[in-house]
Enzyme design. Structure first.
Site: not given
Length: 141
Positions: A87-89, A91, A117
């Site tokens: 995951f990241c902020t 995508g 997120i």
């Protein structure tokens, strides 16, 4: 982005970056025991908040990601035969990380959080439940 390609390596296929899970499916699957869950953001972002049981890559810049992932696979911290959750902020970084994991490191099943997120926080607010601990670092609030 600093992705290392050796002579003769084909460029990574950005369309082959794994499966995107919506926030509800992500939430359900993260509750399984012993999953491989990696925070693909930089250390100053992960320090602000992350998902429960996530392993940060501990990078200062995104270009450091590739050598960290190489080392994780070599040390068996990432098992390419088991699902890998990333995951990241928002995508975007997960597209590159997912493609690298699949195409360069041989991970068979890569799963990322659709809309990152930011999308999860919107879902969690409506669902009144969350596996997120802390704040989501945003560059441009």
């Amino acid at each position: 982005d600093g992705i290392p390609l050796e002579d003769g390596d084909a460029p990574l296929d950005w369309s082959d970056s794994g499966t995107e899970l919506d926030a509800e499916d992500w939430h359900e699957q993260l509750q399984q025991n012993n999953i491989q869950l990696f925070d693909c953001r930089n250390d100053y972002e992960s320090d602000q908040g992350t998902f429960q049981s996530a392993q940060p890559l501990n990078t200062k810049t995104f270009s450091e990601t590739w050598s960290v992932l190489d080392d994780q696979v070599k040390s068996d911290a990432i098992n390419p035969d088991e699902p890998v959750y990333i995951f990241c902020t928002g995508g975007i970084r997960c597209v590159k990380v997912g493609s690298y994991l699949k195409n360069k490191l041989g991970c068979k099943d890569v799963r990322s959080l659709r809309h990152g997120i930011i999308g999860y926080e919107q879902w969690a607010s409506d669902a009144d439940q969350s596996l997120w601990d802390g704040e989501n670092f945003l560059f441009d609030k």
